[in-house]
Design an enzyme around this catalytic site. Sequence first.
Site, PDB file in Angstrom:
ATOM      1  N   ASP A 363       0.875  -1.167   0.000  1.00 53.01           N
ATOM      2  CA  ASP A 363       0.000   0.000   0.000  1.00 53.01           C
ATOM      3  C   ASP A 363       0.918   1.223   0.000  1.00 53.01           C
ATOM      4  O   ASP A 363       2.127   1.117   0.235  1.00 53.01           O
ATOM      5  CB  ASP A 363      -0.933  -0.016   1.221  1.00 53.01           C
ATOM      6  CG  ASP A 363      -2.123   0.938   1.034  1.00 53.01           C
ATOM      7  OD1 ASP A 363      -2.059   1.806   0.130  1.00 53.01           O
ATOM      8  OD2 ASP A 363      -3.109   0.842   1.791  1.00 53.01           O
TER       9      ASP A 363
HETATM   10  C1  BGC Z   1      -4.961   3.273   0.105  1.00 52.39           C
HETATM   11  C2  BGC Z   1      -5.015   2.252  -0.998  1.00 52.39           C
HETATM   12  C3  BGC Z   1      -4.857   2.936  -2.328  1.00 52.39           C
HETATM   13  C4  BGC Z   1      -3.562   3.709  -2.329  1.00 52.39           C
HETATM   14  C5  BGC Z   1      -3.290   4.423  -3.629  1.00 52.39           C
HETATM   15  C6  BGC Z   1      -3.746   4.156   0.003  1.00 52.39           C
HETATM   16  O1  BGC Z   1      -3.841   5.191   0.922  1.00 52.39           O
HETATM   17  O2  BGC Z   1      -4.973   2.624   1.355  1.00 52.39           O
HETATM   18  O3  BGC Z   1      -6.212   1.548  -0.940  1.00 52.39           O
HETATM   19  O4  BGC Z   1      -4.889   1.999  -3.348  1.00 52.39           O
HETATM   20  O5  BGC Z   1      -3.597   4.663  -1.289  1.00 52.39           O
HETATM   21  O6  BGC Z   1      -4.106   5.498  -3.794  1.00 52.39           O
END
Ligand code: BGC
Length: 970
Positions: A363
């Site tokens: 993530d």
């Molecule tokens: C989120 C993810 C997301 C990523 C990219 C993160 O803060 O938890 O679910 O895919 O950001 O935007």
Amino acid sequence: MPRNLDPSKEGLLRSHYDGAARQSFEDDGRDSESGLDATEFLDRASPPSAESKSFFRPRDSPVQRWSALRRATGRRRCCLVLLTCMLGLWLLIGIGGGVVYKVFQKEPPYGQSPPWYPAPKGGIARTWAASYEKAAKMVERMTLAEKVNVTTGTGWQMGLAVGTNAPAVYVGFPQLQLQDGPLGIRFADNITAFPAGITVGATWNRKLMYARGKAHANEAHRKGINVLLGPCVGPLGRMPAGGRNWEGFGADPYLQGIAGAETVKGIQSEGVMATIKHFVANEQEHFRQPWEWGLPHAVSSNIDDRTLHELYAWPFGDAVKAGVASVMCSYNQVNNSYSCGNSKLLNGILKDELGFQGFVMSDWLAQRSGVSTALAGLDMTMPGDGLDWAKGKSLWGPELSRAVLNGSVPLERLNDMVTRIVAAWYQLGQDDEIKFPRKPPNFSSWTNDRLGFLAHGSSSTQDLVEVNKFLDVQSNHSSIARQVAAEGTVLLKNDNLLPISPRGLGDANLKRRRDVVERATGKRHTGKFRVGVFGEDAGPGSGPNHCKDRGCNQGTLGSGWGSGAVEFPYLVTPIETLRSRFDKSEVELHEYLSNKLPTAGSDQAALNDLELCIVFANADSGEGFTKWDDVSGDRPNLNLQKGGDDLILDVASKCGSGHGQVVVVIHAVGPVLVEKWIELPNVNAVLLANLPGEESGNALADVLFGDINPSGHLPYTIGKSLNDYGKGGQVLYRPKGIIPQQDFTEGLYIDYRYFDKHSIEPRFDFGFGLSYTTFEVKNAQVTPWKSKSPLPASRPTPAAKPPTYSDQIPPASEVLFPAGLRVLERYVYPYLKSVDDIVTGPYPYPDGYETKQPLSGAGGDEGGNPDLWETYVSVAVDVENVGPRAGSAVPQLYLVYPAREGVDFPVRVLRGFDKIYLRPGESRTVDFNITRRDLSYWDVQKQNWVMVTEGKYQFQVGQSSRDLTAVGTW
Ligand code: BGC
């Protein structure tokens, strides 16, 4: 020149970087105009313009807030004193809290996550063998820099998508474009805003799950995206107030598993890689990642082995079995080890036990260390920046190059990381250049202007290029969005009121109604039928995209907020549709689009004569980087927001002076409490429309007016209070120490499993949903296919062998900055300025690294031991429509385990569902195939799935978890 390079392709490398980095720095690193070097230039560069598209930024850390204050006041000395005091206080609280925690908190029974090494290599599954073969041929020709490129993001806002790695240009592997999210294409124009996952879960319709995934990916593909960052099956929904539950499909692993797998299949049928996320136990937003909440560490979800298998990891197993290309590891820690560096989770469970063949992606900033995450099984780091946002200081990139050269990350591991990514690309057919031209996306996540920068996040001078082509990719996907929203609407209560007619109540109903009111009031009501529509949630508010990332609750609620939200291309509000659907010659419509009723004037007077009142209320939540009102990602309670309860009570008492009939419509991210008004005699109907997406009003009208017979069923339990969900159902709002500890002591007992175990009467049980017709579920017939046996067949020998490569450490020169490369500020490159300081030698590996783990008996193929997916028994039931209208029934099968000494089983667990359309009087037989995995529990001693061979399994089938009318045994 790097090894194996075709000199004619040397230019390719430059042109890739030049594409992003075309700027005016001379080869000596000084800007041609200003004479500044890149660092000096950066110091003087202005921040991205205010017109930038909204982009999610982590909540400012105290340090960031501090620097802003300092810049604003300029009073340095005074500030320094203040800073020291604050730091002191912070340390005191932190350490004090830690000590208190240690003293009062019992050691959790889970201990520290155990080590699991080495990382299993991809390439064992028959289904991926051809892709691995092709990948191996490509990877063996890559230089070290190219391999590192493939694994590392180029930095936050360094491409047009939310994530981009860098290409391996000499061998023809392109830069991959990764984009959120689970309900549409984030930050893009002319796309469909589909209903959220929770609405999809409420449809209980596999075909729609697949169709929505397919349509979503079709748009992603046409916008130039390789990897979609969805679907989301974690959070699972342990806590009903959890901020991101709505991105997933409901509070049950089986439902999440089926919906996740169908979505993955739909997405990948379009050649786009799906990413199942967030692995694992990211159940709350509070403290989900370091610094966002002022603490240096993320919360640790402490889970026992059995619960991890049977609940939280379960749906990921379905996604792996469905062939998912990528898994995103989560921000939080699991058993005090960060998910993205947790070898037990990634190497042990995901890659060995579940036989995952694709790649593990972090993530955004969930990677918290360099070498150890590689060893623990992480394959790609996103967005590439290391511990801080947008600084360009990667934990991999140049550091991975160094780590391979000094021997701390075995070359073998890097090769596996890259091979997994390249194999996934082949697996989805993305090597077909006609279908997937090697170009950036045709939209920019960072600006709405036609022209912009390819590396928006870099302060280096760049050419303006066309970044937004405004391609309309919506096709006819609004019809899928509408159908999902309609089928995901749950009818919770209906005292013979719905469906209504465009002319009011429908002729017979209307006459009857008016007679009743006349008897009660002595007043004869003639003329047009009078309808009132109430609540801000029925109307447009300030427009659907009023707040960044939908991070506020205003107007009608179509989605939660955060990275899982999109820019609505449009949002059909309920009021628009009601205005057009009611027949104006017969109906007089009064609009009260606020959450407060008028206290004077003609609007107030009109209230007394209303015959039907449709009142809207809602509850919102979202990702923890944005706070709205008292909702810091997670909801603080399960109440309707913005005075929704009071509004409903007020409307019920004033609508037609208390004689009008009331329909309540709720848009919500999850369960809401309805106790204050649900039993009022004139609250005659309640519709829970979940989060309907762009087609909100249309879908609602389809159900209200009976064009579609409601068939949504609850994907979670609605309790009578938040306490009904037990201790495990509560968000940890206060950290109680430097590393917040969230003990999942309730084990398997979340949502309906908790209610059932403790005999708590819910308001509406899991799986519940009414229809305008009546169904009967009866005659369970059980057909055994295989005999019971405790353990699955032994782990099969792998159908294919992972590729092998030379173990010669490549020459260090392969990762030196190529001469003449113009370097962008903050862009993550794989290169080092010098390799002179690289020393090879023994590296202190994590504890347990030297102990090779035994392979799991539950593994052996993609999705785990194939025997787990075999049908052992099937159950057939008859479903009959005994009511007056055609409609869709949702038969659900719950399994009751035979008793076994020493093993505690939930009262029942969902293990099958279907959705079938039946005309009045029609009956059909529905079959449920029950697999070995469905029948097993995770035995922590045996470390395998175990079937209970003594006693009898019971299969209870019906229309909700507490309405089970057909029972069979085996
Ligand atoms: C989120 C993810 C997301 C990523 C990219 C993160 O803060 O938890 O679910 O895919 O950001 O935007």
